[in-house]
Enzyme design. Structure first.
Site, short mmCIF file in Angstrom:
data_model
loop_
_atom_site.label_atom_id
_atom_site.label_comp_id
_atom_site.label_asym_id
_atom_site.label_seq_id
_atom_site.Cartn_x
_atom_site.Cartn_y
_atom_site.Cartn_z
N HIS A 136 0.83 -1.21 0.00
CA HIS A 136 0.00 0.00 0.00
C HIS A 136 0.87 1.26 0.00
O HIS A 136 0.51 2.27 0.61
CB HIS A 136 -0.94 0.02 1.20
CG HIS A 136 -2.09 -0.93 1.08
ND1 HIS A 136 -3.20 -0.66 0.32
CD2 HIS A 136 -2.29 -2.16 1.64
CE1 HIS A 136 -4.05 -1.68 0.42
NE2 HIS A 136 -3.51 -2.60 1.19
N ASP A 187 -0.67 -4.63 6.02
CA ASP A 187 -1.72 -5.46 5.44
C ASP A 187 -1.53 -5.69 3.95
O ASP A 187 -0.94 -4.87 3.24
CB ASP A 187 -3.09 -4.84 5.70
CG ASP A 187 -3.26 -3.49 5.03
OD1 ASP A 187 -2.33 -2.68 5.11
OD2 ASP A 187 -4.32 -3.24 4.42
N GLU A 188 -2.03 -6.82 3.52
CA GLU A 188 -2.21 -7.15 2.11
C GLU A 188 -0.93 -7.11 1.27
O GLU A 188 -0.95 -6.72 0.12
CB GLU A 188 -3.27 -6.26 1.48
CG GLU A 188 -4.66 -6.46 2.05
CD GLU A 188 -5.74 -5.67 1.32
OE1 GLU A 188 -6.88 -6.16 1.26
OE2 GLU A 188 -5.45 -4.57 0.82
N LEU A 189 0.17 -7.54 1.86
CA LEU A 189 1.37 -7.70 1.02
C LEU A 189 1.11 -8.87 0.08
O LEU A 189 0.88 -10.00 0.52
CB LEU A 189 2.60 -7.99 1.88
CG LEU A 189 3.89 -8.16 1.07
CD1 LEU A 189 4.35 -6.83 0.50
CD2 LEU A 189 4.99 -8.79 1.93
N PRO A 190 1.13 -8.64 -1.24
CA PRO A 190 0.76 -9.72 -2.16
C PRO A 190 1.82 -10.81 -2.23
O PRO A 190 3.01 -10.55 -2.10
CB PRO A 190 0.61 -8.99 -3.50
CG PRO A 190 1.42 -7.76 -3.37
CD PRO A 190 1.38 -7.37 -1.93
#
EC number: 3.2.1.52
Length: 859
Positions: free
Chosen positions: A456, A541-544
């Protein structure tokens, strides 16, 4: 019989402000100076564009469904849209199927959620006055209109830096059966007026005298037998240290009593810091009203402030009395259940001004919320001035079209081509941020800034890359000092927001130099403001999956540090960040992933508590309570992590209220009605799960001590106008305030289902009556400018008459039967409606503002 809910035109107008994610998009700003339309070709200003959901499609290979959609382009210009040499850009928030389209067109992804449509060989152009249908496919069902394209603009190849906004853009209604078909997808059906009526029957109308007098519910209230009459404002007696509280006290009485000065020898309002018996919370207070006056004692100034907010509730509504006021004699002892009672505002996706922040800080203080989680950075915007890094705001805070890289961020969430767009572009100067900190501190609210990392972070990554190129071109040897991305990184990944270039690289020492500099500057601003700073939220959050895997810099660091996997590299990264925070006496806060580690269980991915950081005082904000992770928050707390509960299915204010397409918000987590929030049991939320959850962990006694509190969370992908914040957050935030401040209600502790249901009805009736008859009317009459959502009434046809009710019993309902929309002058609903024809009903606030209209036909 036909029943449906439709929006009143005034509410539609509010929705138009969202930049194309509701029914229509407001006119976009003009192109930057010097960027006019090309001569001899159609201009964006004279293109009419409509979006239509054609139908939902289901197949054996895609049982979840897909959606066929259409853009209807009408050329109103006297010049043609030519056969070649142009592109139509727009944002598709959740993506769209790319590739060739019928009619010799192609749909391509530019980056993230920015896509474009352009002609290929054989396209004939669009002559003046002609219409072009552009058919394409959404790979998933479109249930919410937020998935429709937003912020369309036209670019000609001959002028690649000129983006021409298409202002005349609307989303056509979604009402036909083939548009609303959910097949066997399991998606929830549209909510009808009849559904709403049934849901609203779970509460009873209560007389005003029976309503709880203070909100949120206090710990203890002992009513007296008399009244304290005030003909003039009371004399306020307070020590100097309570200057802010004394000012608030004077403000409270200004709306109810003429400011002619306190009567000599009259009643006093005494404010003091002292000891609240039996209460250790620094926010505890006592409020005593007797025949001599009012006394508020708090364990701290914050406690005194909360006592004044309770006193506000006891005052009559503005305009209710012309001959002084009477206050009930009583004794309140009160303290919060949780020390953390938060509200998060995201200003990265769409920017919101300092004045909007002030408004929400005022509302937080009013309802005894004390933590403002300020989501300042995102892929789509960096919103805080940082000394020494001007590119963070000159590039990272600006969105708009550009054919050249490194000039500004791309359009996102409907911000369009203009870099002056007020929601796409904007940031807080250092002075602005210090103003916000001081404003919050005066209201006993702690600001918790968030700097997203390592994912992000696209705004920061692109800004620092632009800085690198600028300084390198100037021959500066320190050009790479704050660089965040490895130019040789070949990692393949895609974030939920469709980016593949938005991650801070932990293999670069310059990444840590950047983070340390940002932390140091934030600490300095808090120090200058005199504002508390105990933690910085550092994302997580949401580290791919796939990030860093093929980065030479990251692989080199892994070899040097003997790290086996990128999960170990994650631990190394946050170990470094934690050290930077500790240097300033701060602890680390972040989303749940920061406290978790990814592993596999029977071949499926599973998050487990990360043993490395359990003794680091990390504070994890747990949003994921969706399928498979329902008990993650409890497992983290049981493992020793301090947690803040922010479950997406209960506390996310950007979630839509219901599945109706036109209802604003998103639905990737769930639908969240007012009672959804109210029914949340923080320390035993699986008790109310339907269907019951088997094999999930509950909180241990040890784990309960690690639950810091609750947070209402608002992400702003669909929010380009501050009125939309009001609509989505209020009144749901009031249910969060009740759950965070007050103890569990009796129904939440009752084991017998029948008894629990009866207790719930009593408590819920009290809550919604207080909101409808006291809390929200006070906001109206005090002219706070809070345009909270006024829900549609429920309607039911019974024995030839129309029955109407509302989620807030006691609110005024008005109706029409002549085809016109209800207005403030329409007939009031006083019982069953016997009129025939199409009956339209809406609720109205105390200022005559209408809510959503419900409609039913009475033949």
């Amino acid at each position: 019989m036909r029943m449906q809910i439709q929006y009143r035109s005034a509410v539609l107008a509010l929705m138009l402000m969202s930049g194309g994610v509701a029914w229509s998009q407001a006119a976009a700003p003009s192109a930057p100076a010097g960027q006019g339309a090309l001569v001899g070709v159609a201009a964006g200003a004279r293109i009419k564009l409509r979006w239509e959901l054609v139908r939902n499609v289901f197949s054996d290979s895609a049982p979840g469904g897909s959606t066929q959609a259409r853009l209807i382009l009408e050329n109103l210009d006297t010049q043609p849209l030519p056969a070649q040499g142009w592109s139509l850009y727009a944002n598709w928030m959740d993506g769209v199927s790319t590739g060739p389209l019928p009619g010799n067109l192609v749909l391509e992804q530019v980056a993230g959620n920015l896509f474009r449509i352009r002609p290929t060989a054989g396209f004939a152009g669009v002559a003046a006055g002609q219409t072009l249908n552009i058919d394409y496919v959404h790979p998933d069902l479109v249930i919410k209109l937020a998935k429709a394209p937003a912020g369309p603009y036209l670019v000609y190849d001959a002028a690649p830096d000129v983006g021409q906004a298409i202002a005349d853009y609307q989303l056509l209604p979604v009402t036909r059966p083939e548009q609303l078909d959910k097949g066997n997808s399991g998606a929830k059906p549209v909510v009808t007026a009849q559904d709403t009526y049934r849901r609203n029957t779970s509460a009873d109308l209560l007389p005003a005298a029976a309503l709880p007098p203070v909100f949120p519910t206090p710990l203890s209230l002992q009513a007296g037998s008399g009244k304290l009459h005030l003909a003039a404002p009371p004399a306020i007696v307070a020590p100097k240290v309570l200057g802010n509280e004394a000012a608030l006290a004077r403000q409270l009485f200004a709306a109810s009593l003429p400011d002619a000065g306190a009567q000599a020898g009259g009643p006093q309002l005494r404010l003091n810091i002292g000891t609240v018996p039996g209460q250790s919370s620094p926010e505890a207070y006592t409020l005593a009203i007797d025949g001599q006056g009012v006394a508020i004692v708090g364990n701290s100034a914050a406690g005194v402030g909360y006592g004044l907010q309770s006193l506000r509730d006891l005052l009559p509504l503005p305009g209710a009395s012309k001959n002084g006021i009477d206050l009930p004699q009583l004794q309140i002892t009160d303290a919060p259940r949780f020390g953390y009672r938060g509200f998060q505002l995201d200003v990265g996706r769409n920017f919101h001004t300092k004045q909007t922040v002030f408004k929400w800080l005022d509302l937080m203080a009013r309802y005894k919320l004390n933590k403002f989680h300020f989501h300042l950075t995102e892929d789509e915007g960096w919103r805080l001035e940082i000394a020494g890094l001007p590119e963070l705001t000159s590039i990272g805070a600006v969105r708009g079209h550009s054919a050249k890289p490194g000039v500004r961020l791309q359009p996102a969430y409907g911000s369009g081509p203009d870099p002056k767009d007020a929601s796409g572009s904007g940031y807080y100067t250092r002075a602005d941020y210090i103003d916000i900190l001081r404003y919050a501190t005066a209201r006993h609210i702690e600001v918790i800034p968030e700097v997203e990392m390592p994912g992000h972070a696209r705004a920061a990554v692109q800004a620092m890359e632009a800085r690198y190129h600028r300084l390198k071109a100037a021959g500066n040897r320190d050009a790479a000092k704050y660089l965040l991305n490895d130019f040789d990184d070949k990692s393949e990944y895609k974030s939920p927001q469709l980016y593949n270039d938005h991650v801070i690289n932990p293999g670069l020492e310059s990444s840590y130099t950047f983070i340390d500099h940002v932390i140091t500057q934030i600490v300095a601003m808090h120090r200058e403001a005199g504002a508390p700073l105990h933690t910085i939220h550092v994302g997580g959050d949401e580290l791919p999956r796939g990030a860093w895997e093929k980065s030479p810099a990251s692989r080199a660091l892994m070899r040097k540090q003997n790290l086996e996997t990128t999960a170990d590299l994650w631990d190394y990264f946050y170990d470094r960040v934690d050290g930077m925070l500790k240097k300033h006496g701060l602890y680390a806060s972040g989303w749940e992933e920061m406290a978790a580690r990814v592993t596999s269980l029977r071949g499926e991915s599973k998050l487990i508590p990360n043993p490395l950081f359990t003794q680091r005082r990390f504070s994890a904000y747990v949003w994921n309570n969706t399928e498979g992770a329902e008990d993650l928050a409890y497992r983290l707390a049981n493992a020793g992590y301090d947690i803040v509960l922010a479950p997406v299915t209960k506390m996310y204010m950007d979630m839509s209220y219901n599945p109706n397409p036109e209802e604003p918000g998103v639905n990737w987590g769930d639908y969240v009605e007012l009672d959804t929030v109210y029914d949340f049991i923080p320390l035993d939320y699986m008790k109310t799960a339907n269907p019951p959850l088997i094999g999930k962990d509950s909180l241990t006694d040890y784990g309960k001590r690690h639950v810091r509190g609750l947070e209402a969370t608002l992400f702003t992908e669909t929010i380009r106008d501050p009125l939309r914040i009001d609509y989505l957050v209020m009144p749901r935030l009031l249910a969060v305030a009740e759950r965070a401040w007050a103890p569990d209600p009796a129904w939440a502790k009752e084991a017998d289902a029948a008894k629990a249901a009866a207790l719930h009805r009593t408590a819920w009736s009290g809550f919604v009556n207080v909101l409808g008859q006291r809390v929200l009317p006070r906001l109206d009459l005090e002219q706070t400018g809070v345009a909270y959502r006024i829900a549609p009434p429920g309607l039911m046809l019974e024995n030839g008459r129309v029955l109407a009710n509302h989620v807030l019993p006691g609110i005024t309902l008005r109706y029409t039967s002549d085809g016109s929309l209800p207005s403030a002058g329409s007939k009031v609903v006083t019982g069953a409606i016997a009129d025939k024809g199409v009956i339209q009903v809406a609720a109205f606030d105390r200022n005559g503002r209408a809510g959503l209209v419900a409609r039913i036909e009475n033949p």
